[in-house]
Design an enzyme around this catalytic site. Structure first.
Site, PDB file in Angstrom:
ATOM      1  CB  SER A 210      55.732  60.631  30.948  1.00 52.47           C
ATOM      2  OG  SER A 210      56.486  61.731  31.349  1.00 52.47           O
ATOM      3  CG  ASP A 316      56.530  66.275  25.093  1.00 53.03           C
ATOM      4  OD1 ASP A 316      56.690  67.089  26.027  1.00 53.03           O
ATOM      5  OD2 ASP A 316      56.339  65.058  25.270  1.00 53.03           O
ATOM      6  CG  HIS A 347      54.379  65.215  28.339  1.00 52.11           C
ATOM      7  ND1 HIS A 347      55.458  64.542  27.807  1.00 52.11           N
ATOM      8  CD2 HIS A 347      54.178  64.668  29.568  1.00 52.11           C
ATOM      9  CE1 HIS A 347      55.890  63.644  28.668  1.00 52.11           C
ATOM     10  NE2 HIS A 347      55.123  63.696  29.747  1.00 52.11           N
TER      11      HIS A 347
END
Length: 667
Positions: A210, A316, A347
């Site tokens: 991320s 995602d 994610h």
């Protein structure tokens, strides 16, 4: 981020026995087996082994000058905290080691990994817990692990600027320090100078999920010397593409809100001016500004010297795969060595959906690019793609060999709101028009569930039942010529596989995984830092359709430069929507649908009006990345060029309904 692991291994008793055996073997072989750093500069003949003591590893904190000035009256320099763990034995022998680095804003506010681990320190401020398994696994194998607090977070000075110069420089400065080009100190206030050149060999590999992986992308795009590889997981390549899709907002908030959620208490006291700059530079109108240009790493892909191992979930819906395609294509254009994993998850870190294979692959990757081990990882298959839960296939390159951008035309049929798809040219006079009205209460899930039925909020274009599978690999586009009834309009285009399947439940709380109660161990544990993590398994669901690629845009941002403006009602506009990168096989017996609609609930923010839209199908087409190109389309659909017009779509099979996802940009 921005977030807003396979089945269990051995029981605890067996794990204890195995750990004891490993310890004995390690002691017996330590005197005879030297890891790569002890063998000189020649490529090592085999994988690095866990011959160094984790318990005796050196743990220290260093504050590195970034070269930036704090936004304060005293003008003190910004120093970022780097917590370091490295094997003692090479240091004692005067040998140097490579570094695995994870630079993050999350080490105190939100945590890392499936268990939200944060850094911990003893009563003297010395680091105790290093989140994730990197330290436990790699330090005994002769690596140092360095975890950097981005500016404005945890124990670092300065302010968070959400992917901008401060964020990137936070990590780049530490690489410079590791190579003797920047200054480090023993304390935040200064202390005594600290050098790394007596123990660090200058080779650095960055990794992270991320925001962390995003910083790895940003640092690689500076071309900094010493960065040998990056492993960005679910990472951003352009912050504009995180917050907007061609002018359509993906989130209600902006980067200033994200900065406020991660900054330390001390940063809150003096970062108001930086947050205001973020608000000013990232207006909610979706325009492309200088602030977004600073945060576009794709534009600087020509500077990338490091190899890149991209890992991303195809579903995602936080950091969406719009951030994969342009970055991957730019790296390919500049001949960067690269590898990619694409899962069915949302994610999620690969440690939590393919753990054993992931650890082994990452070990090989770092051994090769940081230790010089000739293990062939750079010659192995480039792409691993998850086809169904826990079932993976590989390709020598990605997009898959034989992929060709194939133009497909939407064509009206005898039923309003339902059309067909055909290779151009469409039959004379068959293109026609279609109309729908934006309904912000409806999502892609609702559209797909009614793909074969006319509804007022969307238009569907469908194939007949496929006689052969169709594989999509890479990025596509959909060009639309649309006339709106109001001064603003958002457009959505989604590709849907209409047919039953068992998939990972990417809309569930675990985004495709469920966390178990057992643990497995990956490396050595120490007081306050366990190498044992909760196991996970695939969280699956049976569905009647799968949305596998998406694109969104604001119709007013169709011109050059991504600067929007109000629409003229009744005037046609042409815009090309970028479809998110994907790799999906529509099986024989299923059908393909291209659905065009307005606001995709939960995934884009509605416009300030509710327009009716008319599509001029003569000015609409899709460019789809088909493996096998037009010939594959013809084989699967039975259509040659221009065929398919006027066919009435078959009724859609009754799907299993799913609720629309609700995503936020919270950590």
């Amino acid at each position: 981020m921005l977030s807003f692991t396979r089945g269990s291994r051995s029981p605890a008793a067996v794990t204890g026995v195995v750990a004891a055996l490993v310890a004995v073997i390690t002691l017996l072989t330590a005197a005879f087996t030297l890891p790569a750093d002890a063998r000189g500069n020649d490529p090592a003949p085999g994988p690095t082994q866990p011959v160094y003591s984790y318990a005796r590893a050196i743990r220290q904190s260093v504050w590195v000058d970034t070269g930036l000035s704090a936004d304060r009256k005293d003008g003190k320099p910004v120093r970022v905290a780097a917590d370091i763990i490295r094997p003692r034995e090479p240091a004692a022998a005067g040998r140097r080691v490579p570094v695995i680095m994870d630079a993050s804003p999350y080490y105190s506010c939100c945590g890392r990994g499936n268990e939200n681990q944060v850094k911990t320190y003893d009563g003297h401020g010395n680091p105790v817990r290093f989140p994730l398994f990197y330290d436990n696994y790699f330090v005994p194998r002769g690596y140092a692990v360095v975890l950097v607090d981005l500016a404005g977070t945890n124990r670092s000075d300065g302010c968070t600027d959400v992917g901008g110069p401060s964020d990137v420089q936070s990590a780049k400065a530490v690489i410079d320090w590791l190579n003797g080009r920047a200054r480090g100190y023993s304390a935040r206030s200064g202390g005594h100078p600290v050098s790394a050149t007596d123990w660090a060999d200058g080779s650095v590999g960055m990794i992270g999920k991320s925001w962390d992986g995003t910083i790895a992308n940003g640092v690689a795009a500076t071309g900094v010397e010493g960065l040998k590889t990056i492993v960005p997981i679910s990472a951003i390549s352009s912050w504009y593409d995180y917050y907007f899709a061609q002018g359509a907002a993906l989130y209600d908030g902006g980067p200033d809100q994200l900065a406020g959620s991660v900054e330390s208490t001390s940063a809150h006291a003096h970062c108001a001016a930086e947050q205001q700059r973020l608000r000013d530079g990232a207006p909610r109108n979706g325009d492309w500004t200088q602030a977004w240009q600073q945060r576009d790493y794709v534009a600087a892909a020509s500077k990338v010297r490091a190899s890149v191992f991209v890992v991303h979930g195809l579903e995602d819906l936080n950091v969406r795969t719009q951030n994969v395609g342009p970055w991957w294509d730019a790296l390919a254009a500049h001949h960067v060595e690269r590898k990619i994993w694409l899962s069915q998850t949302g994610h999620v870190d690969p440690f939590d959906y393919r753990r054993a294979v992931w650890v082994n692959t990452l070990h090989q990757w770092f051994d090769h690019y940081l230790m010089g081990v000739d293990n062939g990882i750079e010659r192995a298959s480039m792409a691993d793609v998850e086809r169904s839960p826990d079932h993976w296939t590989t390709d020598p390159v990605w997009p898959a060999p034989g992929t060709a951008s194939t133009r497909i035309s939407p064509v009206a049929s005898g039923t309003p709101g339902i059309g067909t798809l055909a290779l151009p040219p469409a039959l004379s006079g068959a293109a026609g028009t279609e109309s729908y009205t934006d309904d912000p209460s409806r999502s892609e899930t609702d559209w797909a569930a009614a793909a074969g039925q006319p509804t007022p909020d969307k238009v569907s274009f469908l194939t007949g039942t496929l006689t052969r599978p169709l594989r999509f690999s890479g990025s596509g586009t959909v060009t639309l010529t649309a006339t709106a009834s109001t001064t603003s309009a958002h457009l959505s285009a989604v590709l849907v596989d209409l047919g039953p399947a068992t998939i990972r439940d990417y809309e569930g709380s675990g985004e495709g995984i469920k966390t178990l109660t057992t643990r497995s161990c990956w490396g050595e544990s120490g007081p306050g830092d366990s190498a044992c993590f909760l196991d996970t398994a695939a969280d699956t669901e049976s569905v009647g359709f799968t949305v596998f690629s998406r694109g969104w845009a604001d119709l007013g941002h169709g011109g050059a430069g991504l600067h929007g403006g109000p629409l003229t009602p009744g005037k046609p506009y042409t815009i090309t929507l970028r479809l998110a990168a994907s790799d999906h096989i529509v099986p024989a017996g299923h059908r393909l649908a291209l659905i065009v609609a307005g606001t995709d609930k939960g995934l884009i923010v509605p416009p300030d009006t509710r327009p009716a839209l008319r599509l001029d199908l003569a000015g609409c087409f899709a460019q789809l990345p088909l493996v096998g190109g037009p010939a594959a389309w013809t084989a699967a659909t039975g259509q040659g060029a221009g065929q398919g017009a006027g066919q009435v779509a078959e009724p859609a099979a009754a799907p299993v309904l799913r609720s629309a996802p609700q995503r936020s940009s919270a950590a």
